[in-house]
Design an enzyme around this catalytic site. Structure first.
Site, PDB file in Angstrom:
ATOM      1  N   GLU A   1       6.223  40.081  -9.081  1.00 11.92           N
ATOM      2  CA  GLU A   1       4.869  39.861  -9.584  1.00 11.92           C
ATOM      3  C   GLU A   1       4.265  41.218  -9.942  1.00 11.92           C
ATOM      4  OE1 GLU A   1       2.325  37.322  -6.975  1.00 11.92           O
ATOM      5  OE2 GLU A   1       0.931  38.997  -7.081  1.00 11.92           O
TER       6      GLU A   1
ATOM      7  N   LYS B   1       2.326  25.304  -4.025  1.00 11.60           N
ATOM      8  CA  LYS B   1       1.044  24.732  -3.592  1.00 11.60           C
ATOM      9  C   LYS B   1       1.117  23.206  -3.655  1.00 11.60           C
ATOM     10  CE  LYS B   1      -1.559  28.842  -4.914  1.00 11.60           C
ATOM     11  NZ  LYS B   1      -2.601  29.453  -5.751  1.00 11.60           N
TER      12      LYS B   1
ATOM     13  N   LYS C   1       5.873  39.983  -4.024  1.00  7.98           N
ATOM     14  CA  LYS C   1       4.441  40.068  -4.312  1.00  7.98           C
ATOM     15  C   LYS C   1       3.845  41.390  -3.809  1.00  7.98           C
ATOM     16  CE  LYS C   1       3.792  35.071  -4.029  1.00  7.98           C
ATOM     17  NZ  LYS C   1       2.921  33.985  -3.571  1.00  7.98           N
TER      18      LYS C   1
ATOM     19  N   ASP D   1       0.361  38.355 -13.062  1.00  6.25           N
ATOM     20  CA  ASP D   1      -0.596  37.689 -12.189  1.00  6.25           C
ATOM     21  C   ASP D   1      -2.025  37.939 -12.649  1.00  6.25           C
ATOM     22  OD1 ASP D   1      -1.387  36.187  -9.960  1.00  6.25           O
ATOM     23  OD2 ASP D   1      -1.840  38.047  -8.874  1.00  6.25           O
TER      24      ASP D   1
ATOM     25  N   ARG E   1       0.825  -1.214   0.000  1.00  6.56           N
ATOM     26  CA  ARG E   1       0.000   0.000   0.000  1.00  6.56           C
ATOM     27  C   ARG E   1       0.859   1.264   0.000  1.00  6.56           C
ATOM     28  NH1 ARG E   1      -3.232   1.878  -2.498  1.00  6.56           N
ATOM     29  NH2 ARG E   1      -3.994  -0.253  -2.653  1.00  6.56           N
TER      30      ARG E   1
END
Lengths: 285, 285, 285, 285, 285, 285
Positions: free
Chosen positions: D202, D140, D172, D223, D105
């Protein structure tokens, strides 16, 4: 007593012996051997039982030697779960002398401790052999050693109770008091856990038992119940749940408890107070 | 019995209770309490001695509660090293109910185990009180718990032997055999370690003792020597080294051993086979 | 969906956020903030849902901020298990700007991932609401996150299957083949584990089911069975064991599976393939 | 898609599979196999793709088997980065039956998860093949798995963005607001980091872009810019910096984004929401 | 020298002081203080510089005291990056006497070691002040202390080179030899890493430099180049890449190297051979 | 200088190189080699001394290569404790090219640092060769490296002082002040520790020495005493305790200090300020 022993996860053994070796060797290592034994000296040694008992822990002994020096040859003559007579040789070990001496005490400390637990368990098991009762352990284990101690109980012919607070529900007085009665506590537990988790409830008398049985618990534990009452409790349960006796379980009382007809008897003594089995390592450098 | 106790390093306690709590709570936590006890319920409880004994481990109990919930209030009425009577209250605890129940077993497992060791140590200490002999521990400890168990020995009035293979030289048979005699082994050790490390040698008879004394060891251990021979050995050493009796030390034999005049008596039994002291936690949710 | 959620052990949260922060901060820390944001600047921010869903992971978000800076104030407006509408504010956070930015991504990565699982679980739960069927998870979880993901399943209204290979018996084809038949495999398992462990068996057809039922398993799993056969299987079991449907469970099929009358339906999809719930943190430095 | 894959540090694999095995085996190990499969039984098995996709994670599968039992023989027929057809055999494994089942597994959970990410990455890469645009990942990622997931992105033909807050500067909105403008923020960053670290900024519109370009950033990220504006932005940058598109990147939109002429397109979806690739292990005990 | 210092991640400090305290306290703790200082005695102490230098490590000193006893009050009078005169008081500390003594050596060992590095760095920085050259560190750091040592370099006014093999490309002889030339090696590197990673190449002569410049590396390192050749190399690069001088950098040579016009000069000496700054803790129990 | 070196516990080496490799490789690994060196390329290399010195750390170098790739062949031509001439080859290594380059810097950082300490120690030892004085180390070591640095001192012909606060008593000013005098402090220490632990006391003048000698300490340390006073102090002790000189020990002063007749001289400089020994690895890919 050797069938169907569980397999200790290898990583558990490796972590355990590493920690124990660190504890004994510190950052300086074995300063006596470094001073008196040449780096390349070889030694052979034999593990011998000084008292009769039941063995548990040989894979950990093996792991301790491997951790210090993978070239050491450890050859067990017996296996975990075997009875050993006083004076019998349990295993032989052969390899680098400094390495064997470095692992010696760690190996013995595990083997004597766990074999002591297996031996104590067998002492109870032997006394209830004429009944169907099985001997269970508890969560009263030495901190950090629970998996090994529960394994030793298995080696001694006992059966494991839950491993922790996480793998089974055991509803006690306190839970019952807060939940507002035995029945409500059992219902709350059933609602919260999946179908894969068993629900056990502790009862102190026949009244609590009757209420508990209305909710169909998987297991009922009779806590410190007089023998007569316990016999009646077994009769009431009538196979609808597994029964467990708990409290005041000693070498003297265990047979009478088993005679009440309970399915299982749990003992904290086998893990928290069993004396170590006397095993020595006779080294021939 | 409470003076001059060593201080357990805080990180030792934190690591130990964290490991023990992980063992008991697993990744699921206490599934019984989660199902039956509301998140905000509060509880109070008292640690009570079911048998008389000597206490050891209260700072670890404190640490266990703190680890689960720093807002729990733990209030000891007694201290490590104190004797406790059967039935006496040892400490009180108050706080979140789930948290107290989550730490309960870990706290008790440490306290009962270590107090058992302190109690056993005191039993030996009491029996040799009429002599100058001190009770020593050994390296025959439970793997992972040595620092705590040696602390418990101190709580019971005993004195600590070396903590591991790293902090003192102890020359045994095997070392002597390889090194080519007691005297050569002692010389090799002296040459290898700094002036800050003591050198102890184990002797099995008066011949070995005589040879050992020519090299001025710091400590001589009489291994399994008959009492008469031990008495003579003490006479021969005549204060030029610290003397230590080892082997066959029991509640029955210890007084006679002390009467030989030895300075110290080491016992493995107090750490590897002392039964747990029976202490319970009575919770009032 | 918020009642009776289990409590995540605090140490689990602490270890998890520590590891995730180490992963993101490395040994150099946040080099952008160090260069552009003064050490004492403060910030406030709000967690907002960009899509509707069910929340899971807020205690881990809290833990992430605490780990970076215990003085950060995290104030959730909703709780795990709550449904959240698109555009709604979930929680506010206020404190040192560098610290909030350092924890931001770790907090969001946990929250979005776990809320995605809770949302997917609820989607299945909603579709079987007209039946008694419960939605179960599996062991098909992201390595290292099983406890959190199973908790998220609970937040979504699902029920947990076993946590690992260790806490319940699940007999599959391979075990049956080696053991020499379903009945023998069940008997072997019963003999090996204590009364506290449930025994589940997987059956692929009605013949295997009949044989299995002779041994009274606690749970039977119907593996990839056609719906008609499953309906018949439920009829045969007739409440003598818990029934579980497994295989090909999707948003489209789940209602029909539930209509067969099974007690539980297990889905790997909710843990291994649920898309993250889109949640953002709008920072006001 | 297999050239120039990075090498996963061995210790990373070892730690990861150890943690995942602990999670699945707990302290009790695989209780089903222990009860039903003899200790010495052997098994062979094949990893088969149930759906088409791109592979990632085979060295981790290898590590999982090795960790449980170094004598297991794992023989991959394909390599990470290879495309696999539905129904194709990926690898074979042969050895002790209990050991293979213990690792099964964990091995599959890694392989299916990472291959899912590689497959999703390739889906994007395939759609922009007619342009020079490269597909980038983001931060992310699933907590604890970032290195593996970024490796899977590489297996799928993507390119890695920074690994954490520590190895590149990404300025940012928040940083710009505090620093007092884009230009000042870039200057502050340049002053703080060494020449070995790239500075990315950004920008949300052409005005910010113009100001940013006065400071010569290494990379500019557009962005959530409308496509027309992005095309103009690419024209303005004119090769003086690497350009990156971010926001609203889906299978449907990615080709049009690439057509604007940007150098790179970053996607969180490939790591946080890619469904697992369906791979099974068919065991022949 | 105090502007723009990076922030050491808190977990790095906590782990580091915990390990160092374990090293110094072992499992027995401070046996001298336990024997001679009452548990509740308090002490005050002052950190004083015995020699002039530049400070680095005060947050670690703070962490060491906190780890032993969070109630200790540590009050720095100066900050990391400040110059300190011989005889000046750096900080004061006040609290439990045993706790202060337990942390004393760990605190000083960090502070003296890191301040030694900062002081050595400043010595180089001061000598090149008349040029634009910056002083860089290398990967020649003490194992386990790289993040702290690179922070100390920053405290001394230096700039950090890459942190490890992972965060920047540095192509050396060996890579060039295998790749088949400087140009091919640079192209291979560009193809393998993302746009966020800088590519540096080491050249030993003007021929290699010319070939390297055809591929537009971000940084070129002149390895052990004679000063005249280096001056010519700087002229050739003409600002198209950052230039770095490496090899034979000492207090005596550094100014002349800077005079060649290189942008940066890297020194292993500041981390591997800087003598500790002599700082003492004067305790007033 | 090679006789009777202590054995570094294997687990210490394994943990140390693992941590150092993690530090250098991060989660991405060696990105330069991954881009420029084929996975199967092989390399051979030689460790060469650029300066003369004394070696320490070869088993750690061995461990570093093993940790990266157990198939690497490391063949030392010299051993720890050996003197090495400038230009001499110390060891050869052969195996996978990427693996050798991945371990190179970690191996060198340990070897250069520890050999620097051994070399510095030998420089002091050589200067006191005409006396009986031995060179001791202190607790002024690099955090995390104490066991290795004390081992390096042994390689250089020095002797180890206590390893930490835990393995010997060293009574200083502060302890004396609180305990109420030298004699009382020594008595308190004797009472608290077992017979296996040595008691050392620091004295600053002849008055303190006289008082100290009444209690028979094992070792007396003369702290920063003028040479005439030290000579007198040695005369007063007259062999009843081991004598130790401390303070202002340099290459210039050490011979004169030894001429006072002290048994041991402790130096912090050899561990906290010894420059690294210049050793390089010349790789032939």
């Amino acid at each position: 007593m050797t069938t169907n022993l569980p397999v200790l996860p290898l990583s558990l053994i490796i972590e355990a012996v590493k920690a124990a070796l660190n504890e004994d060797l510190g950052r300086q290592g074995d300063i006596t051997s470094a001073a008196t034994i040449p780096p390349d000296a070889r030694a052979a040694a034999a593990f011998g039982a000084r008292k009769a008992g039941v063995l548990a822990g040989l894979p950990i002994v093996d792991g301790a030697f491997r951790a210090v020096d993978p070239s050491i040859r450890f050859s067990p003559l017996l296996r975990d779960g075997n009875r050993v007579a006083a004076g019998a040789v349990i295993a032989r070990v052969e390899g680098n002398a400094r390495a064997i001496l470095a692992a010696e005490r760690v190996a013995l400390n595990y083997l004597c401790h766990l074999s002591g637990i297996a031996t104590a368990t067998t002492a109870l098991v032997d006394r209830v052999k004429h009944t169907k009762a099985k001997i269970l352990d508890t969560r009263k284990t030495t901190p950090g050693l629970r998996a090994f101690e529960k394994y030793a109980v298995r080696c001694g012919g006992g059966v494991n109770h839950r491993f922790g607070l996480y793998d089974a529900v055991l509803i006690k007085d306190n839970h019952i008091a807060v939940a507002g009665g035995v029945a409500r506590a059992i219902r709350a537990a059933r609602a919260a856990v999946g179908a894969g988790v068993k629900v056990e409830v502790e009862v102190g008398n026949l009244g609590q038992l009757a209420e508990a049985m209305t909710e169909g618990p998987d297991i009922v534990m009779f806590d410190n119940m007089p023998l007569d009452e316990m016999r009646e409790a077994v009769r009431i349960v009538a196979g609808r749940a597994v029964t467990e006796a708990s409290g005041n379980v000693t070498l003297e009382t265990v047979a009478a408890i088993a005679d009440t007809g309970v399915d299982t008897i749990s003992s904290g003594w086998i893990t928290h107070s069993a004396p170590a089995l006397d095993i020595g390592l006779d080294v021939v450098v």
